[in-house]
Structures are given as C-alpha cells and as structure tokens.
Design a protein around this motif. Sequence first.
Motif, PDB file in Angstrom:
ATOM      1  N   LEU A   4      22.137  -4.094  10.651  1.00  0.00           N
ATOM      2  CA  LEU A   4      21.899  -5.073   9.590  1.00  0.00           C
ATOM      3  C   LEU A   4      21.442  -6.414  10.164  1.00  0.00           C
ATOM      4  CD1 LEU A   4      24.919  -4.242   7.262  1.00  0.00           C
ATOM      5  CD2 LEU A   4      22.498  -3.832   6.772  1.00  0.00           C
ATOM      6  N   ALA A   5      21.884  -6.726  11.376  1.00  0.00           N
ATOM      7  CA  ALA A   5      21.439  -7.966  12.017  1.00  0.00           C
ATOM      8  C   ALA A   5      19.972  -7.876  12.422  1.00  0.00           C
ATOM      9  CB  ALA A   5      22.308  -8.270  13.237  1.00  0.00           C
ATOM     10  N   ALA A   6      19.572  -6.725  12.942  1.00  0.00           N
ATOM     11  CA  ALA A   6      18.154  -6.549  13.287  1.00  0.00           C
ATOM     12  C   ALA A   6      17.284  -6.685  12.043  1.00  0.00           C
ATOM     13  CB  ALA A   6      17.942  -5.199  13.956  1.00  0.00           C
ATOM     14  N   LEU A   7      17.759  -6.119  10.936  1.00  0.00           N
ATOM     15  CA  LEU A   7      17.007  -6.246   9.686  1.00  0.00           C
ATOM     16  C   LEU A   7      16.926  -7.704   9.238  1.00  0.00           C
ATOM     17  CD1 LEU A   7      18.344  -3.168   7.684  1.00  0.00           C
ATOM     18  CD2 LEU A   7      16.061  -3.462   8.663  1.00  0.00           C
ATOM     19  N   ALA A   8      18.015  -8.443   9.411  1.00  0.00           N
ATOM     20  CA  ALA A   8      17.989  -9.867   9.035  1.00  0.00           C
ATOM     21  C   ALA A   8      16.962 -10.626   9.860  1.00  0.00           C
ATOM     22  CB  ALA A   8      19.380 -10.483   9.217  1.00  0.00           C
ATOM     23  N   GLY A   9      16.847 -10.288  11.151  1.00  0.00           N
ATOM     24  CA  GLY A   9      15.827 -10.924  11.980  1.00  0.00           C
ATOM     25  C   GLY A   9      14.431 -10.653  11.450  1.00  0.00           C
ATOM     26  N   VAL A  10      14.199  -9.419  11.006  1.00  0.00           N
ATOM     27  CA  VAL A  10      12.902  -9.067  10.420  1.00  0.00           C
ATOM     28  C   VAL A  10      12.669  -9.857   9.137  1.00  0.00           C
ATOM     29  CG1 VAL A  10      11.572  -7.208   9.340  1.00  0.00           C
ATOM     30  CG2 VAL A  10      12.855  -6.768  11.451  1.00  0.00           C
ATOM     31  N   PHE A  11      13.692  -9.937   8.292  1.00  0.00           N
ATOM     32  CA  PHE A  11      13.531 -10.613   7.001  1.00  0.00           C
ATOM     33  C   PHE A  11      13.265 -12.103   7.183  1.00  0.00           C
ATOM     34  CE2 PHE A  11      16.581  -7.228   5.107  1.00  0.00           C
ATOM     35  CZ  PHE A  11      15.566  -6.288   5.144  1.00  0.00           C
ATOM     36  N   ILE A  12      13.997 -12.741   8.094  1.00  0.00           N
ATOM     37  CA  ILE A  12      13.737 -14.159   8.358  1.00  0.00           C
ATOM     38  C   ILE A  12      12.347 -14.321   8.967  1.00  0.00           C
ATOM     39  CG2 ILE A  12      14.432 -16.157   9.750  1.00  0.00           C
ATOM     40  CD1 ILE A  12      16.204 -15.681   7.327  1.00  0.00           C
ATOM     41  N   GLY A  13      11.913 -13.326   9.760  1.00  0.00           N
ATOM     42  CA  GLY A  13      10.564 -13.347  10.303  1.00  0.00           C
ATOM     43  C   GLY A  13       9.501 -13.325   9.216  1.00  0.00           C
ATOM     44  N   PHE A  14       9.743 -12.587   8.150  1.00  0.00           N
ATOM     45  CA  PHE A  14       8.805 -12.609   7.026  1.00  0.00           C
ATOM     46  C   PHE A  14       8.745 -14.013   6.413  1.00  0.00           C
ATOM     47  CE2 PHE A  14       9.556  -7.850   6.501  1.00  0.00           C
ATOM     48  CZ  PHE A  14       8.310  -7.506   7.003  1.00  0.00           C
ATOM     49  N   GLY A  15       9.900 -14.671   6.343  1.00  0.00           N
ATOM     50  CA  GLY A  15       9.901 -16.058   5.882  1.00  0.00           C
ATOM     51  C   GLY A  15       9.097 -16.957   6.804  1.00  0.00           C
ATOM     52  N   SER A  16       9.194 -16.713   8.113  1.00  0.00           N
ATOM     53  CA  SER A  16       8.413 -17.476   9.084  1.00  0.00           C
ATOM     54  C   SER A  16       6.917 -17.288   8.869  1.00  0.00           C
ATOM     55  CB  SER A  16       8.789 -17.057  10.512  1.00  0.00           C
ATOM     56  OG  SER A  16      10.128 -17.372  10.806  1.00  0.00           O
ATOM     57  N   ILE A  17       6.516 -16.059   8.585  1.00  0.00           N
ATOM     58  CA  ILE A  17       5.097 -15.776   8.331  1.00  0.00           C
ATOM     59  C   ILE A  17       4.624 -16.518   7.084  1.00  0.00           C
ATOM     60  CG2 ILE A  17       3.481 -13.962   7.637  1.00  0.00           C
ATOM     61  CD1 ILE A  17       5.116 -12.056   9.468  1.00  0.00           C
ATOM     62  N   ALA A  18       5.435 -16.478   6.025  1.00  0.00           N
ATOM     63  CA  ALA A  18       5.061 -17.211   4.805  1.00  0.00           C
ATOM     64  C   ALA A  18       4.928 -18.700   5.089  1.00  0.00           C
ATOM     65  CB  ALA A  18       6.111 -16.962   3.723  1.00  0.00           C
ATOM     66  N   PHE A  19       5.845 -19.228   5.885  1.00  0.00           N
ATOM     67  CA  PHE A  19       5.801 -20.635   6.279  1.00  0.00           C
ATOM     68  C   PHE A  19       4.498 -20.954   7.018  1.00  0.00           C
ATOM     69  CE2 PHE A  19       6.568 -23.341  10.041  1.00  0.00           C
ATOM     70  CZ  PHE A  19       6.840 -24.559   9.430  1.00  0.00           C
ATOM     71  N   LEU A  20       4.119 -20.105   7.960  1.00  0.00           N
ATOM     72  CA  LEU A  20       2.905 -20.344   8.753  1.00  0.00           C
ATOM     73  C   LEU A  20       1.641 -20.265   7.905  1.00  0.00           C
ATOM     74  CD1 LEU A  20       3.769 -18.383  12.024  1.00  0.00           C
ATOM     75  CD2 LEU A  20       3.681 -20.878  11.708  1.00  0.00           C
ATOM     76  N   ILE A  21       1.615 -19.388   6.928  1.00  0.00           N
ATOM     77  CA  ILE A  21       0.440 -19.282   6.059  1.00  0.00           C
ATOM     78  C   ILE A  21       0.241 -20.581   5.282  1.00  0.00           C
ATOM     79  CG2 ILE A  21      -0.485 -18.123   4.005  1.00  0.00           C
ATOM     80  CD1 ILE A  21       0.866 -15.542   5.097  1.00  0.00           C
ATOM     81  N   VAL A  22       1.340 -21.152   4.775  1.00  0.00           N
ATOM     82  CA  VAL A  22       1.221 -22.424   4.064  1.00  0.00           C
ATOM     83  C   VAL A  22       0.817 -23.537   5.022  1.00  0.00           C
ATOM     84  CG1 VAL A  22       2.435 -24.154   2.692  1.00  0.00           C
ATOM     85  CG2 VAL A  22       2.905 -21.727   2.330  1.00  0.00           C
ATOM     86  N   GLN A  23       1.415 -23.555   6.212  1.00  0.00           N
ATOM     87  CA  GLN A  23       1.071 -24.562   7.207  1.00  0.00           C
ATOM     88  C   GLN A  23      -0.406 -24.486   7.594  1.00  0.00           C
ATOM     89  OE1 GLN A  23       3.291 -26.918   9.313  1.00  0.00           O
ATOM     90  NE2 GLN A  23       4.157 -26.801   7.258  1.00  0.00           N
ATOM     91  N   ALA A  24      -0.936 -23.271   7.688  1.00  0.00           N
ATOM     92  CA  ALA A  24      -2.332 -23.089   8.090  1.00  0.00           C
ATOM     93  C   ALA A  24      -3.301 -23.651   7.061  1.00  0.00           C
ATOM     94  CB  ALA A  24      -2.618 -21.601   8.307  1.00  0.00           C
ATOM     95  N   ASP A  25      -2.862 -23.666   5.811  1.00  0.00           N
ATOM     96  CA  ASP A  25      -3.746 -24.105   4.734  1.00  0.00           C
ATOM     97  C   ASP A  25      -3.454 -25.535   4.297  1.00  0.00           C
ATOM     98  OD1 ASP A  25      -5.868 -23.422   2.955  1.00  0.00           O
ATOM     99  OD2 ASP A  25      -4.425 -23.246   1.315  1.00  0.00           O
ATOM    100  N   ALA A  26      -2.634 -26.255   5.121  1.00  0.00           N
ATOM    101  CA  ALA A  26      -2.152 -27.553   4.661  1.00  0.00           C
ATOM    102  C   ALA A  26      -2.601 -28.726   5.520  1.00  0.00           C
ATOM    103  CB  ALA A  26      -0.627 -27.539   4.618  1.00  0.00           C
ATOM    104  N   ALA A  27      -3.468 -28.495   6.497  1.00  0.00           N
ATOM    105  CA  ALA A  27      -3.886 -29.603   7.365  1.00  0.00           C
ATOM    106  C   ALA A  27      -4.749 -30.602   6.596  1.00  0.00           C
ATOM    107  CB  ALA A  27      -4.668 -29.050   8.557  1.00  0.00           C
ATOM    108  N   PRO A  28      -4.519 -31.912   6.758  1.00  0.00           N
ATOM    109  CA  PRO A  28      -3.394 -32.490   7.497  1.00  0.00           C
ATOM    110  C   PRO A  28      -2.070 -32.307   6.755  1.00  0.00           C
ATOM    111  CG  PRO A  28      -4.567 -34.221   6.344  1.00  0.00           C
ATOM    112  CD  PRO A  28      -5.367 -32.947   6.131  1.00  0.00           C
TER     113      PRO A  28
END
Length: 262
Positions: A31-55
């Motif tokens: 379940l901990a490994a799965l949590a790492g994956v799930f938080i990683g999906f949140g990280s990806i969503a974060f990066l997509i917004v960051q990529a489209d937000a410059a500046p």
Amino acid sequence: MNDPTGAKIARSAPEALQDKAELPWGRMALLAALAGVFIGFGSIAFLIVQADAAPITGSAQLLSGAAFSVGLVLVMVTGAELFTGNTMFALPAAVHRLTGQRLIGAWAVAWLGNLIGSVALAALFVAAGGLEGLEGEVGEAAARVARDKLEKGPAAALASGVLANILVCLAVWMAMSARSIPAKVLAIIGPVTIFVAAGFEHSVANMSLIPIGMLAGAGGSAAAIASNLLFSTIGNIAGGTLVSLALGFGHGQTSPDDDRDE
C-alpha cells in the motif's frame, strides 16, 4: 460519527491510526508503494500546470497546488499508506496504543515503500515521453522545480518540511472523518493547495519530482538529493507529530481509556 468535528475526531483518531500502524508488513509495504505512485500522479499534474504557466504567478501556483491535490485524494480514497500522513502515528504511540518499535518500523516501511513507488512512477513517466509534453515545456518545468528544491539548504528544507506536513496532516485528519468521497475531496484540496503553492517541502512528493527533474537534466549531486530528502523528512515528522498531538491532547485525548463524550 454524527458530528465529525473537534473532540469526536480526536477521540476516534488514536484507534484509527493504531489500526493503520498495525497492518501486516507486506500489506503495508504494498500500500505504501501504491501511495508513492499516487502522489507521483499528483506530481505529474503539478508539472503540467507549471509547464503552461510561465512566467509563474500566484494564481498559477494555486492552480498547481489544486492539481497536485489529486495525489492525496487518490491516497485517502483508496486507503494507501503515505508516510507523511502516517507521521500522525505519534498520537497512538503517545497514548500507549502503539509501541515505539512499531512506530519506527511503520514509518520506515511506509517511507521506503513510498520511495519505490515514486521512483517507479517517475521512470515510467519519462519512458512514456512525458518530458516532451507541451513541446518540451513539461521537461523544462521538471528541471526547474528539481533545481529549486536541491538548492535549498538544510535549515530551509527542514522548516519547509514542518510547514508542508502541518497542512498535509490537517487534510488527512479532516478526511479521515469524512463520510463521503466528495467530503474527503473537499477536506483535502484546501490545505494541499496552500502547501504546494507556497513551495513547501513534502518528502514523498520530492521522491517523484526530483527524479523526474534529474532525468530532465536538472543536474545536482547525490549529496544534495540525500540532504533534501533527509531534512524534509525530519521536518515532515515534526509537522505531523505536532498536528496529531496538539489536536489529540487539546481535545483531552490523554490515555487509551479517555473516550468520554463531552
């Protein structure tokens, strides 16, 4: 729980947290490994917004935080084991429902499981061409975010880790008592949005954000990575312990038998 607020949450929390801490080690690790994956999906969503937000602007940071909150929503709704939320195991330990040995063991298993899931997700994302998203801007955002994290000194990472997990554990504390999925989502979004928008250090989020950034060319040494994870982890433990003990003891939860209704 007819009134899932205040003292009633505090009275139910030690038992709920104890049950999580006493899961069989194999199930906890999975379940901990799965949590790492799930938080990683949140990280990806974060990066997509960051990529489209410059500046980068304040509103972009808030949107990035809301996007990242998907990761914690997945963790809480599925019942995965997230180290940062599990720092609140300090409460059942403090009221003698949990031994110190079990506390440290549960933290170690969750942290290592989160790391395995996070790194695996980061590798799959990069292998899938995720860094080329938005004409390569996702990769640029990932490298910038990783560099910013690795440039923080130990004191900043520690203080930032405390603040991050105060907010994360407030989200988890409220979501634990929510009786429906929409209620859990609403409990999570606000605190998580704040901590991400402010740039605070969440050790498990960094387990995916830093590897993705490194693979995107951020550079950085093994010592810098270890320092970030070490001091953000210590800060996260302090923040989660503070939230659970302050709310638990503030509402009179001082012993295993203290379950009186007010």
